[in-house]
Design a protein around this motif. Structure first.
Motif, mmCIF file in Angstrom:
data_model
loop_
_atom_site.group_PDB
_atom_site.id
_atom_site.type_symbol
_atom_site.label_atom_id
_atom_site.label_comp_id
_atom_site.label_asym_id
_atom_site.label_seq_id
_atom_site.Cartn_x
_atom_site.Cartn_y
_atom_site.Cartn_z
ATOM 1 N N ALA A 139 0.834 -1.203 0.000
ATOM 2 C CA ALA A 139 0.000 0.000 0.000
ATOM 3 C C ALA A 139 0.866 1.250 0.000
ATOM 4 O O ALA A 139 0.595 2.209 -0.730
ATOM 5 C CB ALA A 139 -0.945 -0.006 1.202
ATOM 6 N N TYR A 140 1.909 1.240 0.801
ATOM 7 C CA TYR A 140 2.829 2.384 0.876
ATOM 8 C C TYR A 140 3.423 2.666 -0.508
ATOM 9 O O TYR A 140 3.407 3.808 -0.983
ATOM 10 C CB TYR A 140 3.935 2.085 1.890
ATOM 11 C CG TYR A 140 4.881 3.232 2.106
ATOM 12 C CD1 TYR A 140 4.677 4.131 3.137
ATOM 13 C CD2 TYR A 140 5.986 3.422 1.280
ATOM 14 C CE1 TYR A 140 5.540 5.207 3.347
ATOM 15 C CE2 TYR A 140 6.847 4.487 1.472
ATOM 16 C CZ TYR A 140 6.622 5.374 2.511
ATOM 17 O OH TYR A 140 7.471 6.429 2.705
ATOM 18 N N ASP A 141 3.940 1.631 -1.151
ATOM 19 C CA ASP A 141 4.563 1.794 -2.468
ATOM 20 C C ASP A 141 3.557 2.276 -3.510
ATOM 21 O O ASP A 141 3.872 3.127 -4.345
ATOM 22 C CB ASP A 141 5.191 0.484 -2.939
ATOM 23 C CG ASP A 141 6.420 0.096 -2.142
ATOM 24 O OD1 ASP A 141 6.996 0.966 -1.450
ATOM 25 O OD2 ASP A 141 6.811 -1.092 -2.206
ATOM 26 N N ARG A 142 2.333 1.749 -3.460
ATOM 27 C CA ARG A 142 1.310 2.138 -4.437
ATOM 28 C C ARG A 142 0.902 3.593 -4.261
ATOM 29 O O ARG A 142 0.711 4.311 -5.237
ATOM 30 C CB ARG A 142 0.110 1.206 -4.340
ATOM 31 C CG ARG A 142 0.444 -0.216 -4.849
ATOM 32 C CD ARG A 142 -0.740 -1.146 -4.813
ATOM 33 N NE ARG A 142 -1.784 -0.660 -5.704
ATOM 34 C CZ ARG A 142 -3.092 -0.808 -5.469
ATOM 35 N NH1 ARG A 142 -3.508 -1.403 -4.378
ATOM 36 N NH2 ARG A 142 -3.973 -0.350 -6.331
ATOM 37 N N VAL A 143 0.758 4.032 -3.008
ATOM 38 C CA VAL A 143 0.414 5.436 -2.758
ATOM 39 C C VAL A 143 1.543 6.342 -3.249
ATOM 40 O O VAL A 143 1.300 7.349 -3.915
ATOM 41 C CB VAL A 143 0.117 5.689 -1.264
ATOM 42 C CG1 VAL A 143 0.065 7.177 -0.950
ATOM 43 C CG2 VAL A 143 -1.181 5.017 -0.861
ATOM 44 N N ALA A 144 2.783 5.976 -2.938
ATOM 45 C CA ALA A 144 3.927 6.787 -3.354
ATOM 46 C C ALA A 144 4.007 6.872 -4.874
ATOM 47 O O ALA A 144 4.244 7.956 -5.435
ATOM 48 C CB ALA A 144 5.220 6.211 -2.784
ATOM 49 N N GLU A 145 3.791 5.757 -5.542
ATOM 50 C CA GLU A 145 3.837 5.745 -7.009
ATOM 51 C C GLU A 145 2.713 6.613 -7.588
ATOM 52 O O GLU A 145 2.939 7.421 -8.495
ATOM 53 C CB GLU A 145 3.710 4.314 -7.528
ATOM 54 C CG GLU A 145 3.800 4.203 -9.035
ATOM 55 C CD GLU A 145 3.703 2.765 -9.507
ATOM 56 O OE1 GLU A 145 3.151 2.570 -10.613
ATOM 57 O OE2 GLU A 145 4.162 1.858 -8.797
ATOM 58 N N TYR A 146 1.504 6.460 -7.065
ATOM 59 C CA TYR A 146 0.379 7.257 -7.557
ATOM 60 C C TYR A 146 0.602 8.745 -7.292
ATOM 61 O O TYR A 146 0.348 9.583 -8.157
ATOM 62 C CB TYR A 146 -0.939 6.785 -6.926
ATOM 63 C CG TYR A 146 -2.121 7.631 -7.318
ATOM 64 C CD1 TYR A 146 -2.565 7.657 -8.640
ATOM 65 C CD2 TYR A 146 -2.775 8.416 -6.386
ATOM 66 C CE1 TYR A 146 -3.644 8.455 -9.015
ATOM 67 C CE2 TYR A 146 -3.853 9.206 -6.746
ATOM 68 C CZ TYR A 146 -4.280 9.221 -8.062
ATOM 69 O OH TYR A 146 -5.344 10.009 -8.425
ATOM 70 N N ALA A 147 1.089 9.068 -6.110
ATOM 71 C CA ALA A 147 1.329 10.474 -5.755
ATOM 72 C C ALA A 147 2.294 11.131 -6.739
ATOM 73 O O ALA A 147 2.156 12.319 -7.052
ATOM 74 C CB ALA A 147 1.858 10.581 -4.333
ATOM 75 N N SER A 148 3.242 10.361 -7.245
ATOM 76 C CA SER A 148 4.216 10.921 -8.193
ATOM 77 C C SER A 148 3.560 11.314 -9.514
ATOM 78 O O SER A 148 4.127 12.093 -10.276
ATOM 79 C CB SER A 148 5.362 9.938 -8.435
ATOM 80 O OG SER A 148 4.915 8.833 -9.212
ATOM 81 N N THR A 149 2.350 10.821 -9.782
ATOM 82 C CA THR A 149 1.639 11.172 -11.014
ATOM 83 C C THR A 149 0.719 12.365 -10.820
ATOM 84 O O THR A 149 0.082 12.809 -11.771
ATOM 85 C CB THR A 149 0.785 9.988 -11.531
ATOM 86 O OG1 THR A 149 -0.330 9.786 -10.649
ATOM 87 C CG2 THR A 149 1.609 8.722 -11.662
ATOM 88 N N ARG A 150 0.651 12.881 -9.598
ATOM 89 C CA ARG A 150 -0.258 13.987 -9.260
ATOM 90 C C ARG A 150 0.571 15.242 -9.021
ATOM 91 O O ARG A 150 0.979 15.522 -7.894
ATOM 92 C CB ARG A 150 -1.087 13.632 -8.024
ATOM 93 C CG ARG A 150 -1.919 12.370 -8.139
ATOM 94 C CD ARG A 150 -3.136 12.522 -8.990
ATOM 95 N NE ARG A 150 -3.994 13.555 -8.418
ATOM 96 C CZ ARG A 150 -4.940 14.168 -9.096
ATOM 97 N NH1 ARG A 150 -5.145 13.878 -10.363
ATOM 98 N NH2 ARG A 150 -5.683 15.100 -8.527
ATOM 99 N N PRO A 151 0.825 16.030 -10.074
ATOM 100 C CA PRO A 151 1.750 17.164 -9.962
ATOM 101 C C PRO A 151 1.325 18.227 -8.951
ATOM 102 O O PRO A 151 2.168 18.928 -8.415
ATOM 103 C CB PRO A 151 1.800 17.733 -11.376
ATOM 104 C CG PRO A 151 0.585 17.212 -12.064
ATOM 105 C CD PRO A 151 0.252 15.901 -11.401
ATOM 106 N N GLY A 152 0.042 18.349 -8.664
ATOM 107 C CA GLY A 152 -0.404 19.366 -7.718
ATOM 108 C C GLY A 152 -0.399 18.916 -6.270
ATOM 109 O O GLY A 152 -0.686 19.699 -5.369
ATOM 110 N N ALA A 153 -0.066 17.653 -6.035
ATOM 111 C CA ALA A 153 -0.107 17.114 -4.676
ATOM 112 C C ALA A 153 1.112 17.568 -3.874
ATOM 113 O O ALA A 153 2.234 17.550 -4.364
ATOM 114 C CB ALA A 153 -0.160 15.590 -4.712
ATOM 115 N N ALA A 154 0.853 17.972 -2.632
ATOM 116 C CA ALA A 154 1.942 18.283 -1.698
ATOM 117 C C ALA A 154 2.244 17.010 -0.920
ATOM 118 O O ALA A 154 1.333 16.406 -0.341
ATOM 119 C CB ALA A 154 1.527 19.396 -0.749
#
Length: 167
Positions: free
Chosen positions: A136-151
């Motif tokens: 879950a940690y890895d999947r969230v981190a990977e997805y977050a990297s595709t969201r340019p506006g995410a802090a």
């Protein structure tokens, strides 16, 4: 008014920060999708179906609260496209600002926090293993990297960083 998405793996502090923000900014709504899902009959036997229904209910409740002029915080583990984009669209439709925050303390800290918290019947129909948590940690981190506006916050001073990221 703000629509705030708090993403992160289990144990990262999403629900805690959402609740604290709501308490500090009344009448903000901490709208936990997992709690909504647990209110749906049969959610344990069909968690996927109940999860989809819970997301629809969450969007409807968020729309109502935003339309009334109040902030909404949605703590939810997201690891694939779909729901974040729908929240972002909802913010635009209601003239709310959209803020996407990802809580990613390091994996060891996430494991420690997850192990230290109490059992909650609303989280999952199946207990999480150490391997599930790491995945879950890895999947969230990977997805977050595709969201340019995410802090992305590491959780060291989570609440202060969270509030600062909203400005």
């Amino acid at each position: 008014m703000k629509l705030i998405l708090l993403n992160g793996p289990p144990g990262s502090g999403k629900s805690t920060l959402a609740r604290r923000y709501a308490d500090d900014h009344p009448p903000a709504l901490a709208l936990d999708v997992d709690r909504v899902r647990a209110m749906i009959g049969g959610w344990r036997t069909e968690p996927g179906r109940a999860g989809l229904l819970a997301r629809e209910l969450t969007l409807a409740a968020a729309r109502t609260h935003l339309t009334a002029g109040h902030d909404v915080v949605v703590p939810q583990l997201l690891a694939r496209p779909g729901f974040a984009e729908r929240l972002e669209e909802l913010a635009a439709e209601t003239d709310a600002s959209f803020h996407e925050i990802v809580l990613l303390p390091d994996l060891a800290e996430t494991r420690r926090r997850f192990a230290g918290r109490g059992e909650s019947e609303v989280e999952t129909a199946h207990p999480l293993t150490e391997e599930d948590l790491a995945t879950a940690y890895d999947r969230v981190a990977e997805y977050a990297s595709t969201r340019p506006g995410a802090a992305i916050l590491d959780g060291e001073t989570a609440y202060q960083d969270f509030v600062a990221a909203l400005t």
